[in-house]
Design a protein around this motif. Structure first.
Motif, PDB file in Angstrom:
ATOM      1  N   VAL A  44       2.039 -18.204 -19.386  1.00 11.51           N
ATOM      2  CA  VAL A  44       0.680 -17.953 -19.880  1.00 11.51           C
ATOM      3  C   VAL A  44       0.737 -17.187 -21.205  1.00 11.51           C
ATOM      4  CG1 VAL A  44      -0.279 -17.961 -17.548  1.00 11.51           C
ATOM      5  CG2 VAL A  44       0.421 -15.786 -18.588  1.00 11.51           C
ATOM      6  N   ASP A  45      -0.392 -17.177 -21.910  1.00 14.38           N
ATOM      7  CA  ASP A  45      -0.439 -16.563 -23.238  1.00 14.38           C
ATOM      8  C   ASP A  45      -1.040 -15.159 -23.245  1.00 14.38           C
ATOM      9  OD1 ASP A  45       0.647 -18.869 -24.439  1.00 14.38           O
ATOM     10  OD2 ASP A  45      -1.327 -19.818 -24.492  1.00 14.38           O
ATOM     11  N   ILE A  46      -1.600 -14.727 -22.125  1.00 10.38           N
ATOM     12  CA  ILE A  46      -2.214 -13.400 -22.084  1.00 10.38           C
ATOM     13  C   ILE A  46      -1.300 -12.422 -21.346  1.00 10.38           C
ATOM     14  CG2 ILE A  46      -4.560 -14.315 -22.225  1.00 10.38           C
ATOM     15  CD1 ILE A  46      -4.848 -13.921 -19.224  1.00 10.38           C
ATOM     16  N   PRO A  47      -1.457 -11.114 -21.567  1.00  7.87           N
ATOM     17  CA  PRO A  47      -0.586 -10.136 -20.913  1.00  7.87           C
ATOM     18  C   PRO A  47      -0.723 -10.148 -19.392  1.00  7.87           C
ATOM     19  CG  PRO A  47      -1.779  -9.137 -22.739  1.00  7.87           C
ATOM     20  CD  PRO A  47      -2.404 -10.471 -22.502  1.00  7.87           C
ATOM     21  N   VAL A  48       0.408 -10.053 -18.708  1.00 10.87           N
ATOM     22  CA  VAL A  48       0.445  -9.966 -17.247  1.00 10.87           C
ATOM     23  C   VAL A  48       1.263  -8.727 -16.886  1.00 10.87           C
ATOM     24  CG1 VAL A  48       1.089 -11.090 -15.086  1.00 10.87           C
ATOM     25  CG2 VAL A  48       0.360 -12.485 -17.040  1.00 10.87           C
ATOM     26  N   ALA A  49       0.681  -7.860 -16.074  1.00  8.58           N
ATOM     27  CA  ALA A  49       1.379  -6.661 -15.619  1.00  8.58           C
ATOM     28  C   ALA A  49       1.585  -6.757 -14.112  1.00  8.58           C
ATOM     29  CB  ALA A  49       0.587  -5.406 -15.974  1.00  8.58           C
ATOM     30  N   LEU A  50       2.539  -5.996 -13.609  1.00  6.90           N
ATOM     31  CA  LEU A  50       2.848  -5.976 -12.174  1.00  6.90           C
ATOM     32  C   LEU A  50       2.707  -4.553 -11.644  1.00  6.90           C
ATOM     33  CD1 LEU A  50       4.045  -7.339  -9.567  1.00  6.90           C
ATOM     34  CD2 LEU A  50       6.300  -6.648 -10.441  1.00  6.90           C
ATOM     35  N   SER A  51       2.020  -4.425 -10.517  1.00  4.96           N
ATOM     36  CA  SER A  51       1.877  -3.122  -9.863  1.00  4.96           C
ATOM     37  C   SER A  51       2.113  -3.266  -8.370  1.00  4.96           C
ATOM     38  CB  SER A  51       0.475  -2.549 -10.091  1.00  4.96           C
ATOM     39  OG  SER A  51       0.287  -2.170 -11.428  1.00  4.96           O
ATOM     40  N   MET A  52       2.270  -2.118  -7.718  1.00  2.78           N
ATOM     41  CA  MET A  52       2.389  -2.049  -6.272  1.00  2.78           C
ATOM     42  C   MET A  52       1.319  -1.080  -5.749  1.00  2.78           C
ATOM     43  SD  MET A  52       4.973  -4.033  -5.443  1.00  2.78           S
ATOM     44  CE  MET A  52       5.750  -5.075  -6.704  1.00  2.78           C
ATOM     45  N   ARG A  53       0.791  -1.384  -4.595  1.00  2.00           N
ATOM     46  CA  ARG A  53      -0.226  -0.487  -4.025  1.00  2.00           C
ATOM     47  C   ARG A  53       0.374   0.859  -3.640  1.00  2.00           C
ATOM     48  NH1 ARG A  53      -2.619   3.012  -2.660  1.00  2.00           N
ATOM     49  NH2 ARG A  53      -4.589   3.214  -1.517  1.00  2.00           N
ATOM     50  N   TYR A  54       1.620   0.833  -3.174  1.00  5.75           N
ATOM     51  CA  TYR A  54       2.286   2.070  -2.768  1.00  5.75           C
ATOM     52  C   TYR A  54       3.627   2.185  -3.496  1.00  5.75           C
ATOM     53  CZ  TYR A  54      -1.033   1.047   0.939  1.00  5.75           C
ATOM     54  OH  TYR A  54      -2.176   0.699   1.622  1.00  5.75           O
ATOM     55  N   GLY A  55       4.056   3.422  -3.732  1.00  3.57           N
ATOM     56  CA  GLY A  55       5.314   3.624  -4.418  1.00  3.57           C
ATOM     57  C   GLY A  55       5.113   4.009  -5.873  1.00  3.57           C
ATOM     58  N   THR A  56       6.151   3.849  -6.673  1.00  4.57           N
ATOM     59  CA  THR A  56       6.144   4.361  -8.046  1.00  4.57           C
ATOM     60  C   THR A  56       5.654   3.365  -9.100  1.00  4.57           C
ATOM     61  OG1 THR A  56       8.472   3.740  -8.311  1.00  4.57           O
ATOM     62  CG2 THR A  56       8.011   5.979  -7.540  1.00  4.57           C
ATOM     63  N   ILE A  57       5.608   2.082  -8.758  1.00  3.23           N
ATOM     64  CA  ILE A  57       5.093   1.085  -9.723  1.00  3.23           C
ATOM     65  C   ILE A  57       3.584   0.996  -9.486  1.00  3.23           C
ATOM     66  CG2 ILE A  57       5.378  -1.249 -10.651  1.00  3.23           C
ATOM     67  CD1 ILE A  57       8.053  -1.408  -9.215  1.00  3.23           C
ATOM     68  N   THR A  58       2.877   2.033  -9.883  1.00  5.42           N
ATOM     69  CA  THR A  58       1.489   2.218  -9.459  1.00  5.42           C
ATOM     70  C   THR A  58       0.494   1.305 -10.176  1.00  5.42           C
ATOM     71  OG1 THR A  58       1.087   3.915 -11.133  1.00  5.42           O
ATOM     72  CG2 THR A  58       1.991   4.656  -9.008  1.00  5.42           C
ATOM     73  N   ILE A  59      -0.667   1.173  -9.558  1.00  4.37           N
ATOM     74  CA  ILE A  59      -1.761   0.418 -10.168  1.00  4.37           C
ATOM     75  C   ILE A  59      -2.197   1.092 -11.463  1.00  4.37           C
ATOM     76  CG2 ILE A  59      -4.181  -0.261  -9.869  1.00  4.37           C
ATOM     77  CD1 ILE A  59      -3.558  -0.770  -6.918  1.00  4.37           C
TER      78      ILE A  59
END
Length: 338
Positions: A87-102
């Protein structure tokens, strides 16, 4: 500018009791997971569960941990990378719990100039303890830190053709060459009261499963109905005859009434019914995790064979499969055009 936030469950930082304990505390103290008053929840979680559970859970995590880290995190990152390339738009990844936060995910998108976010919970079926908690927390963070942002929430995709096709093709690919006697669809369990709480009609859900097959607006948020519908559509697409498949629910906690039938109970009964070769798929998850890799591929497999079973196949989740990633990218492109 538009952007996407993919959100999955999360994982401890390591398979040690020291790291599992804060992760479980965050998870189990979530009011949408254990939905009782705060003081009672704190007594139950911090006074009882966290006294013994972290050590046991750490041992389970240690069985599936890889050199790269938590399978759920590793797989989610690979899926995220593939989708971003499509895709051409930014995509980020998060986790509901833990350190890769929303919050980190929203900040990443904000820093790239995104002010319109496709909030994408990576759960096919809607549930309080998965979808709702993600959406509520994301909205709270948006209001506090990014008031200019606008959200478009991706609803449960349990019956979307692209998801059903990708899931069916994944199952078919893994079953190739495996002459199974039975295919079991094992979904993550939830307390029955969660079904009642998400019934927007306040009267449709009877928890007798007949209501799951009776048309109602309640089905928009009914986890039980959505699980049965996923199974129904996949089975139809694969042409699996009646009697050669069934549906169960796994991962229950003691002391509550959860959705039945229970996966472990049913799996243990199957060999005496003549089912010697069993395949299990877990469609409540798009990424392999503790519940699929340890609970099913290890524990259920072991118990099945102890009770007389011969061959057991744990069908992997779609993970970062090309068709699944292309399907997600297609949904993103459709949204981007609107």
């Amino acid at each position: 500018m538009k952007g996407v936030l993919l959100v999955n469950l999360g994982s401890p930082e390591s398979p040690t009791a020291k790291d599992v304990k804060p992760y479980l505390d965050e998870f189990l103290m979530d009011r949408f997971v254990i939905d009782v008053p705060f003081l009672l929840r704190a007594l139950l979680v911090r006074g009882i569960i966290l006294q013994t559970r972290p050590k046991k859970s750490a041992a389970a995590y240690a069985r599936i941990w890889t050199d790269e880290g938590s399978p759920l995190i590793v797989i989610s990152k690979k899926m995220h990378e593939k989708v971003q390339k499509l895709v051409d738009i930014p995509v980020a990844l998060s986790m509901r719990y833990g350190t890769i936060t929303i919050l980190k995910g929203l900040q990443e998108l904000h820093d790239k100039g995104v002010n319109e976010v496709m909030l994408f919970p990576l759960y096919p079926q809607h549930a309080m303890a998965s979808t709702t908690t993600i959406v509520v927390l994301a909205e709270e963070l948006r209001a506090k830190y990014f008031p200019e942002m606008k959200f478009t929430v991706v609803p449960a995709f349990y019956n979307k053709p692209g998801y059903i096709q990708a899931l069916a093709n994944s199952i078919k690919k893994h079953l190739d060459g495996f002459e199974y006697d039975h295919l079991l669809f094992s979904y993550h369990g939830i307390p029955k009261r969660h079904i009642r709480k998400t019934d927007i009609t306040k009267s449709h859900c009877k928890i007798d499963f007949s209501c799951c097959h009776t048309p109602s607006t309640a089905h928009e948020f009914c986890y039980s109905h959505q699980c049965y519908e996923t199974t129904k559509q996949v089975v139809k697409l694969l042409g699996i005859p009646e009697g050669k498949y069934s549906q169960t629910f796994q991962s229950r906690l003691a002391g509550d009434k959860w959705l039945t039938p229970y996966t472990d109970v049913e799996v243990n009964k199957m060999p005496e019914k003549g089912i010697k070769k069993l395949a299990v798929v877990t469609p409540a998850f798009v990424s392999d995790c503790l519940e699929t890799l340890e609970e099913i591929a290890m524990e259920a497999s072991h118990e099945f064979k102890v009770h007389g079973g011969e061959d057991f196949m744990a069908i992997p989740c779609m993970n970062d499969g090309d068709e699944w990633c292309s399907t997600v990218a297609g949904w993103i492109k459709d949204w981007e055009k609107n």
